[in-house]
Design a protein around this motif. Sequence first.
Motif, PDB file in Angstrom:
ATOM      1  N   GLY A 182      44.940 -15.583  66.058  1.00 19.33           N
ATOM      2  CA  GLY A 182      45.714 -14.384  66.307  1.00 19.33           C
ATOM      3  C   GLY A 182      46.975 -14.254  65.481  1.00 19.33           C
ATOM      4  N   GLY A 183      47.716 -15.376  65.343  1.00 15.46           N
ATOM      5  CA  GLY A 183      48.963 -15.308  64.596  1.00 15.46           C
ATOM      6  C   GLY A 183      48.741 -14.865  63.168  1.00 15.46           C
ATOM      7  N   LEU A 184      47.680 -15.421  62.541  1.00 21.66           N
ATOM      8  CA  LEU A 184      47.382 -15.049  61.165  1.00 21.66           C
ATOM      9  C   LEU A 184      46.881 -13.615  61.098  1.00 21.66           C
ATOM     10  CD1 LEU A 184      47.356 -16.243  58.348  1.00 21.66           C
ATOM     11  CD2 LEU A 184      44.961 -16.812  58.679  1.00 21.66           C
TER      12      LEU A 184
ATOM     13  N   PHE B  43      47.731  -9.234  68.251  1.00 27.72           N
ATOM     14  CA  PHE B  43      47.606 -10.636  67.851  1.00 27.72           C
ATOM     15  C   PHE B  43      46.462 -11.342  68.567  1.00 27.72           C
ATOM     16  CE2 PHE B  43      51.330 -10.178  70.681  1.00 27.72           C
ATOM     17  CZ  PHE B  43      50.814 -10.767  71.815  1.00 27.72           C
ATOM     18  N   ASN B  44      45.395 -10.589  68.869  1.00 23.24           N
ATOM     19  CA  ASN B  44      44.220 -11.260  69.400  1.00 23.24           C
ATOM     20  C   ASN B  44      43.456 -11.911  68.256  1.00 23.24           C
ATOM     21  OD1 ASN B  44      44.429 -10.354  72.180  1.00 23.24           O
ATOM     22  ND2 ASN B  44      44.149  -8.327  71.279  1.00 23.24           N
ATOM     23  N   ASP B  45      42.690 -12.942  68.600  1.00 27.19           N
ATOM     24  CA  ASP B  45      41.876 -13.586  67.577  1.00 27.19           C
ATOM     25  C   ASP B  45      40.894 -12.580  67.003  1.00 27.19           C
ATOM     26  OD1 ASP B  45      43.247 -15.755  68.250  1.00 27.19           O
ATOM     27  OD2 ASP B  45      41.643 -16.743  69.371  1.00 27.19           O
ATOM     28  N   TRP B  46      40.748 -12.642  65.688  1.00 25.07           N
ATOM     29  CA  TRP B  46      39.880 -11.678  65.014  1.00 25.07           C
ATOM     30  C   TRP B  46      38.770 -12.479  64.357  1.00 25.07           C
ATOM     31  CZ3 TRP B  46      41.713  -8.458  60.199  1.00 25.07           C
ATOM     32  CH2 TRP B  46      40.695  -7.563  59.851  1.00 25.07           C
TER      33      TRP B  46
ATOM     34  N   LEU C  29      55.940 -10.580  68.668  1.00 23.44           N
ATOM     35  CA  LEU C  29      55.588 -10.766  67.265  1.00 23.44           C
ATOM     36  C   LEU C  29      54.311 -11.576  67.091  1.00 23.44           C
ATOM     37  CD1 LEU C  29      59.205 -11.537  66.128  1.00 23.44           C
ATOM     38  CD2 LEU C  29      57.996  -9.402  65.902  1.00 23.44           C
ATOM     39  N   PHE C  30      54.145 -12.608  67.924  1.00 26.26           N
ATOM     40  CA  PHE C  30      52.999 -13.501  67.765  1.00 26.26           C
ATOM     41  C   PHE C  30      52.439 -13.832  69.141  1.00 26.26           C
ATOM     42  CE2 PHE C  30      55.520 -14.514  63.974  1.00 26.26           C
ATOM     43  CZ  PHE C  30      54.583 -14.162  63.039  1.00 26.26           C
ATOM     44  N   PRO C  31      51.239 -14.418  69.176  1.00 24.44           N
ATOM     45  CA  PRO C  31      50.775 -14.931  70.467  1.00 24.44           C
ATOM     46  C   PRO C  31      51.639 -16.115  70.903  1.00 24.44           C
ATOM     47  CG  PRO C  31      49.287 -15.546  68.691  1.00 24.44           C
ATOM     48  CD  PRO C  31      50.249 -14.566  68.129  1.00 24.44           C
ATOM     49  N   GLU C  32      51.554 -16.434  72.188  1.00 18.59           N
ATOM     50  CA  GLU C  32      52.316 -17.583  72.676  1.00 18.59           C
ATOM     51  C   GLU C  32      51.853 -18.847  71.968  1.00 18.59           C
ATOM     52  OE1 GLU C  32      51.788 -17.857  76.801  1.00 18.59           O
ATOM     53  OE2 GLU C  32      52.441 -15.800  77.169  1.00 18.59           O
TER      54      GLU C  32
END
Lengths: 331, 204, 186
Positions: free
Chosen positions: A276-278, A268-271, A99-102
């Motif tokens: 990433g989570g957001l 969920f990689n950084d954009w 669901l999310f990054p670690e």
Amino acid sequence: MTLTEFVIATVVKILVVLGLFSALAGFGTYLERKVLAFMQRRLGPMHVGPYGVLQVLADGIKLFTKEDIVPQNSVKPIFMIAPVIGAATAFIALAAVPLFPEFEIFGITVHPIISDVNVGVLFVLGVMASGLYAPLLAGMASANKWGLLGAARTVIQLLSYEVVTGLSIMAPLMMVGSLSLIDINNYQSGGFGDWIVWAQPVAFVLFLIAGFAETNRTPFDLLEHEAEIISGYATEYSGMRWGMFFIGEYANMITIAFLASLIFLGGFNDWGFIPGGLAIILKVSFLFFFFLWTRAAWPHIRPDQLMWLCWKILLPLAVINIVITGLVLMI
Amino acid sequence: MSLEQFKDRNVSQNYRFIPVDKPPTAPMDKFKQVLKRTFKGELFVGLWVVFREMVKFNIHTVQYPKEKLPISPRYRAVHKLYRLLESGYERCIGCGLCEKICIANCIRMDTRYDENQRKEVTEYTINLGRCIFCGYCAEVCPELAIVHGGRYENASEQRAHFVLKEDMLTPLDFLKEGKQEEFPGFGAVSPNADERIKKTPLAY
Amino acid sequence: MFEAIAFYTFSAITIVMFTITVMSKNALYSMSALAAGMIIISGFFFLLDADFLGVVQIIVYTGAVMALYAFGMMFFDTTREVKESIRAPKLVFLLSGMSALLLVIALVAPIVSDHIEPLYPVVEGVENPQAVGIVLFTKYLVPFEVAAVMLLVAMISGIILAGKKMDKSLTLKTDGEDEFQNGGSK
């Protein structure tokens, strides 16, 4: 990690996912009613709580306290099990979705995935497909002709979209070379340009269409279309059993939104500057909104049109897409 | 729409047929149609329209119990019995015309002579289960005593509510506060009634 | 310990499910039990770390049993019991019991004599799908391709058989050309 820690962590994750996604599924109904209302120049639920936010709660109380009617001629055990299948498979499918990054909380690294099956994509799709047993069994067990029609349409729908779903994600899987959702996510870690959707636009569109069919959303809303078959498989259901179908449907929508954003939209990689989570929450929200958006805009199609679309248009497109991807990968 | 168009009963002249092509039969034509429909972007027009409406936020909902739409003065809902403005006596003279004309036969009244030898209504009930709200009673009433009110919310504990004389009659304190407005609706005298009165010729 | 618990649970459920499939007179019970049993079997694959096969088991049998349901829907009133007329129940019971026993003996014999070992043990570092793929496309390439061709043949013949009168609509037919209904009523 010792065994005890593992068990405790898994149980906590399961509880969090169950609670969170039941609540989200309930809140999804509120969102759907609001968005549909705004698109049709209405206000939607307004009376329970500020702007009707607590409508979900009122609906929940209503569903829990309603009489649970089991029709006399129905096949009772199966009639009673069917909605449980619907809700359970929806949550089981979520078990293999990262669901999310670690992240770290209280000094413990949390992997927000209940069970990292290394064939995650197939697992999720397979379990979601077996979730269609819920409407099928419900329709066949309820001794109602509308229900039976709904069940027949379920069979049609599953046999139509199932192939397209599998074939459409085949091409991205060939590029990544792994069936694990985490690997697919990591493949796209290079940023915006690395998203698989740019390399596989056709596969993305096919997957979305099949996803709509999988969750019975509007263009393929055949199983319970009021104008045609009253309420389809759910005609004889009432109270919480009916509610469980709904929780299952909304949880499935969220799962498909997660899958689409993980496989095609960079996961969920950084954009850019967004963490990433957001980022994945934004993507999933947009896809969820897209589900509601199409419901307001598009008419739904007939069962024969669904079969025609899936077998004669989407299936050849998916196969051609796979062949071209294979050729490109070879060269 | 002009009045003439509106009054035209022979509507078939104004029908306009939308040209609909026959569905293609040849496989190639069918394929072309599919291609055309796929890439024409009609689906996206639909998406855009609903999105535009959402962003414009032009809401038409009337939140009914909180806000109500104004109703026409000629609206015919539950009846009212009026009082004379100055004296506060009941306007009804017990002539029984409303009882006679009522086609649903739902009005019942009981009258007697009071101490001034004036007709007085003792009982006046309307069976709302039978009333068809045709408005004849209000139209026929010579004193404008029974009129149709604007109360369309008829939920109550008893089905006999709203229909007894004491429910329909304007309360005295209400009258004293000047809250009994003259009935402008169905059967009322028109605003320019005074001008339209012709003097009785006294020649005969 | 968890494996043992899971194994015995899955075994019990599977056996119960397939018993219901065989014993029940209600088509809906039988089919649902069959579907449940088939999906529970995937649990064994997961226990043996064969994730890929387990998932394939779920996906394949979901679709396959779903087609069975379609047939059940067309042939039976699935909410009622099917009336069976068996002339010699003892004979049927004896014969089917014997053949089942033979099958079990034939399959269990190698396990009893302890001569069973995996032909393709799980190799560390090679993922499930890869292992399956390697075996399929090297040693079993010919059977794989033969199966594929057979399926293709079956599909084409199915289309031809079903598609003979596909260009004629059954619903838009007028009474004059209604050969099916006339033939059926005579």
